[in-house]
Design a protein around this motif. Structure first.
Motif, short mmCIF file in Angstrom:
data_model
loop_
_atom_site.label_atom_id
_atom_site.label_comp_id
_atom_site.label_asym_id
_atom_site.label_seq_id
_atom_site.Cartn_x
_atom_site.Cartn_y
_atom_site.Cartn_z
N LYS A 6 39.41 32.58 44.24
CA LYS A 6 40.27 32.73 43.31
C LYS A 6 41.21 33.93 43.92
CE LYS A 6 37.06 32.23 39.35
NZ LYS A 6 36.78 32.89 38.16
N LYS A 7 42.24 33.63 44.40
CA LYS A 7 43.31 34.39 44.87
C LYS A 7 44.01 35.18 43.96
CE LYS A 7 45.14 31.14 47.32
NZ LYS A 7 44.33 29.87 47.33
N TRP A 8 44.37 36.55 44.17
CA TRP A 8 45.02 37.41 43.18
C TRP A 8 46.55 37.49 44.01
CZ3 TRP A 8 48.27 41.38 43.12
CH2 TRP A 8 48.49 41.88 41.77
N SER A 9 47.68 37.47 43.13
CA SER A 9 48.99 37.76 43.47
C SER A 9 49.82 38.06 42.57
CB SER A 9 49.54 36.38 44.39
OG SER A 9 49.83 35.50 43.63
N THR A 10 50.75 38.62 42.84
CA THR A 10 51.86 39.22 41.71
C THR A 10 52.42 37.94 40.88
OG1 THR A 10 53.69 39.32 43.22
CG2 THR A 10 52.47 41.58 42.70
N GLU A 11 52.28 36.88 41.45
CA GLU A 11 53.03 35.63 41.02
C GLU A 11 51.82 34.99 40.14
OE1 GLU A 11 53.14 35.86 44.60
OE2 GLU A 11 55.13 36.60 44.62
N LYS A 12 50.72 35.05 40.58
CA LYS A 12 49.74 34.38 39.80
C LYS A 12 48.32 35.51 39.48
CE LYS A 12 50.90 29.78 41.16
NZ LYS A 12 50.29 28.56 41.87
N PRO A 13 48.70 36.46 38.92
CA PRO A 13 47.51 37.42 38.58
C PRO A 13 46.33 36.89 37.92
CG PRO A 13 49.16 37.96 37.11
CD PRO A 13 49.83 36.82 37.90
N LYS A 14 45.08 37.13 38.36
CA LYS A 14 43.84 36.66 37.72
C LYS A 14 43.40 37.95 37.09
CE LYS A 14 43.32 32.55 39.80
NZ LYS A 14 43.66 31.22 39.07
N ASP B 122 39.45 39.40 53.59
CA ASP B 122 40.59 38.70 54.13
C ASP B 122 40.57 37.22 53.77
OD1 ASP B 122 42.73 38.29 55.88
OD2 ASP B 122 41.61 38.71 57.49
N LEU B 123 41.67 36.44 54.04
CA LEU B 123 41.86 35.19 53.81
C LEU B 123 41.93 34.28 55.07
CD1 LEU B 123 44.41 35.54 50.92
CD2 LEU B 123 42.16 34.83 50.68
N TYR C 26 44.51 30.16 53.93
CA TYR C 26 44.65 31.09 52.59
C TYR C 26 43.83 30.54 51.56
CZ TYR C 26 48.48 33.83 54.93
OH TYR C 26 49.17 34.25 55.87
#
Length: 181
Positions: free
Chosen positions: A170-178, A105-106, A110
């Motif tokens: 390091k968060k992953w999201s569809t806007e800023k994928p890692k 969880d964040l 976040y």
């Protein structure tokens, strides 16, 4: 079927796992009834340790074409009965990890991560025994967290919870994928 149980399984529980059987079925060993299942699209497991005697071992499966759940299960496909997925025997220790639940969880607006892990153990004896659960979290090949906790298994069950905060993850999201690794 006639079985030869490996000698390394002597002090372990022997479990017979059916991937899927339609519609209902009984299992047994050495002419004793071991269990019944009728949910044809999910796995069923039977601990058959107590039915296995020294010498020759006989196990049996009796599959029924119809059961009380047949009407509900067979409304939208062909009505075919029998063993439909993999069947195998496996041995596991007398006390084993029965289930675990991990939630990432964040927190902190976040910015930080939180890991909550619950591990449930199950044993075949009612005697109280102490065990150690080791949990590790990896980022690629690098271990970023490890913790060991003692757990007492009594009345055939026990559980342990582990929580850890990770600042600045390091968060992953569809806007800023890692990349994963």
């Amino acid at each position: 079927w006639r079985l030869i149980i490996p000698s390394g399984w002597k002090d372990k529980g022997v479990v017979w796992r059916f991937g899927a059987v339609s519609s209902g079925f009984y299992v047994g060993g050495n002419v004793k009834l071991g269990g019944y299942s009728e949910d044809s699209k999910v796995p069923a497991e039977f601990n058959i340790t107590k039915y296995l005697k020294n010498g020759k071992k006989t196990v049996a499966v009796e599959v029924y074409r119809w059961c009380d759940g047949s009407y509900l299960e067979d409304q939208d496909f062909w009505r075919l009965s029998g063993i439909q997925r993999t069947v195998f025997l496996h041995a596991r220790p007398k006390t084993f990890i029965n289930d675990f639940f991990a939630v990432g969880d964040l927190t902190n607006n976040y910015n930080d991560g939180l890991l909550n892990l619950v591990v449930s153990l199950k044993g075949s004896t009612t005697e109280a025994n102490d065990f150690i659960v080791d949990a590790s979290l990896f980022e690629g090949a690098q271990k970023i967290f490890t913790e060991s906790k003692d757990v007492k298994v009594s009345e055939s069950k026990g559980s342990v919870s582990i929580s850890k905060n990770f600042p600045g993850i390091k968060k992953w999201s569809t806007e800023k994928p890692k990349p994963n690794f």
